[in-house]
Write a protein that holds these residues in place. Structure first.
Motif, short mmCIF file in Angstrom:
data_model
loop_
_atom_site.label_atom_id
_atom_site.label_comp_id
_atom_site.label_asym_id
_atom_site.label_seq_id
_atom_site.Cartn_x
_atom_site.Cartn_y
_atom_site.Cartn_z
N ARG A 139 0.83 -1.21 0.00
CA ARG A 139 0.00 0.00 0.00
C ARG A 139 0.86 1.26 0.00
O ARG A 139 0.53 2.24 -0.67
N ALA A 140 1.97 1.23 0.74
CA ALA A 140 2.86 2.39 0.76
C ALA A 140 3.48 2.63 -0.61
O ALA A 140 3.61 3.78 -1.07
N LEU A 141 3.85 1.56 -1.28
CA LEU A 141 4.44 1.70 -2.61
C LEU A 141 3.40 2.16 -3.63
O LEU A 141 3.70 2.98 -4.51
N THR A 185 11.56 2.81 -8.27
CA THR A 185 10.26 3.16 -7.70
C THR A 185 10.42 4.11 -6.52
O THR A 185 9.60 5.02 -6.32
N LEU A 186 11.48 3.93 -5.77
CA LEU A 186 11.70 4.76 -4.58
C LEU A 186 12.34 6.10 -4.90
O LEU A 186 12.14 7.06 -4.15
N THR A 187 13.10 6.19 -5.99
CA THR A 187 13.92 7.41 -6.19
C THR A 187 13.83 8.04 -7.57
O THR A 187 14.36 9.13 -7.76
N VAL A 188 13.19 7.39 -8.55
CA VAL A 188 13.19 7.92 -9.92
C VAL A 188 11.75 7.99 -10.44
O VAL A 188 11.31 7.15 -11.24
N PRO A 189 10.97 8.97 -10.00
CA PRO A 189 9.55 9.01 -10.40
C PRO A 189 9.34 9.14 -11.90
O PRO A 189 8.30 8.69 -12.41
#
Length: 386
Positions: A27-29, A218-222
């Motif tokens: 859900r956070a992702l 996913t965490l750093t390259v939108p």
């Protein structure tokens, strides 16, 4: 799958899998990428050692709409268990079960002409089109089609689609260095992917999904999100690497806790050798604790003398070499009762080490630490229901 599923509280060792943490991570992702981007839960390698079927079901319940596997055999096991979501499998070798995959409605990655030839032959046998996704090698240099060969592959795939043998459902690629924020290859690969997607679409490909983002992206390259992100290690609450940041930085919680019951506690004199090769000699009279896990269970031998363990509320280190089935910790004179829990790694919020701590001790990555935990260690599932 490979991990035994048991619920007994009397186990010599156990890997507790917190499915509530996994659902919260998904859900956070999903919240991170937004409603316009779908999320694929990557469950290859027995869900990174966590147990493929329970994890797959939990990920889908939390909002993942795709699952990803490396081999077709993993994907077919999902279907055999009744999981009907979209599944992409990407690591194919000649002679693999193409027809079975077609009949199971899997999405299959194609990186070269040999694969397209085998797949279309299987589609003709099955008398139904195969769902395929064309993989571009944008710079990783591993699987995927090189830019120079892309026009041939795209043209052949479109011809097979016109013949009713395939349906091209996706275009995709994979990053080499997304776990190193700011690495110039990330931008270079994004540029190459844009170009290869644009070429395919100009030729007539109309993909359902375009995707390149793995966990670190996913965490750093939108700007890499496109239509779909593929989250593997992040879904399990582990950071892709120290340069990316900690799991807690992204609101993620580790899902696996590995522990064992101390099998023996004994007092030994100063200068006593411990385990094979006597690489550790007790510096003083002390007590030793025996932990019934070894490299046959996936405990890295490279962490001999360094691997951290929480016993009796105190952090200890592996004393001497990790053996096949067991290792020893120097308890420093403490005398916990046999059966006391030794925690090798977990979320870390109760003082226990983390998988990242073991990765540092073994000079490897946390992916390897959780994935290598063997089938002799029962998986015990917590919070299976919402």
């Amino acid at each position: 799958m490979t991990g035994m599923m048991q619920t007994s509280t009397h186990l010599r060792a156990r890997a507790e899998i917190d499915l509530a943490a996994l659902r919260a991570n998904v859900r956070a992702l999903r919240a991170r990428v937004g409603d316009g981007t779908a999320l694929m839960g990557v469950v290859k390698s027995d869900a990174y050692g966590h147990g493929m079927l329970p994890v797959a079901r939990a990920a889908l319940a939390a909002g993942a709409t795709w699952l990803g596997t490396a081999t077709p055999h993993e994907a077919l096991a999902l279907r055999a268990a009744g999981i009907r979501s979209r599944v992409l499998c990407w690591l194919w070798t000649p002679g693999d079960p193409w027809r079975e995959a077609i009949e199971a409605d899997l999405d299959m990655s194609v990186s070269g002409m040999w694969a397209l030839r085998e797949l279309t032959a299987a589609a003709r046998e099955a008398a139904r089109p195969a769902r395929i996704q064309l993989k571009a090698d944008t710079g990783l240099g591993r699987n995927g089609c090189q830019p120079a060969d892309w026009p041939e592959l795209v043209g052949a795939a479109l011809a097979a689609q016109a013949a009713g043998e395939v349906r091209i459902t996706g275009l995709w690629s994979h990053f080499a260095c997304a776990d190193e924020p700011g690495h110039p290859s990330v931008t270079a690969q994004l540029d190459a992917f844009h170009e290869m997607v644009a070429y395919a679409e100009k030729e007539g490909v109309q993909p359902e999904v375009r995707h390149i983002a793995n966990s670190p992206a996913t965490l750093t390259v939108p700007e890499s999100y496109f239509d779909l992100v593929r989250t593997g290690i992040a879904m399990y609450g582990i950071s892709p690497g120290p340069e990316v940041g900690t799991a807690q930085d992204f609101g993620l919680r580790p899902v696996m806790t590995l522990s064992a019951s101390v099998a023996l506690v004994k007092r030994v004199p100063r200068g006593h050798g411990v385990s094979y090769g006597h690489q550790y000699l007790t510096p003083r009279e002390t007590t030793l604790g025996l932990v019934p896990l070894g490299y046959a269970d996936g405990i890295p031998r490279h962490a001999s003398g360094r691997g951290p363990v929480l016993v009796g509320g105190v952090r200890r280190r592996v004393a001497g070499r990790v053996a096949m089935d067991q290792f020893v910790v120097d308890l420093g004179g403490d005398t916990p009762e046999p059966g006391t829990t030794a925690v090798l790694f977990g979320p870390g919020d109760r003082g226990e080490p983390t998988a990242e701590d073991w990765a540092e001790a073994a000079d490897t990555i946390a992916y390897e630490i959780v994935t290598r935990i063997g089938s002799r260690v029962p998986r015990v599932y917590l919070n299976e229901d919402e």
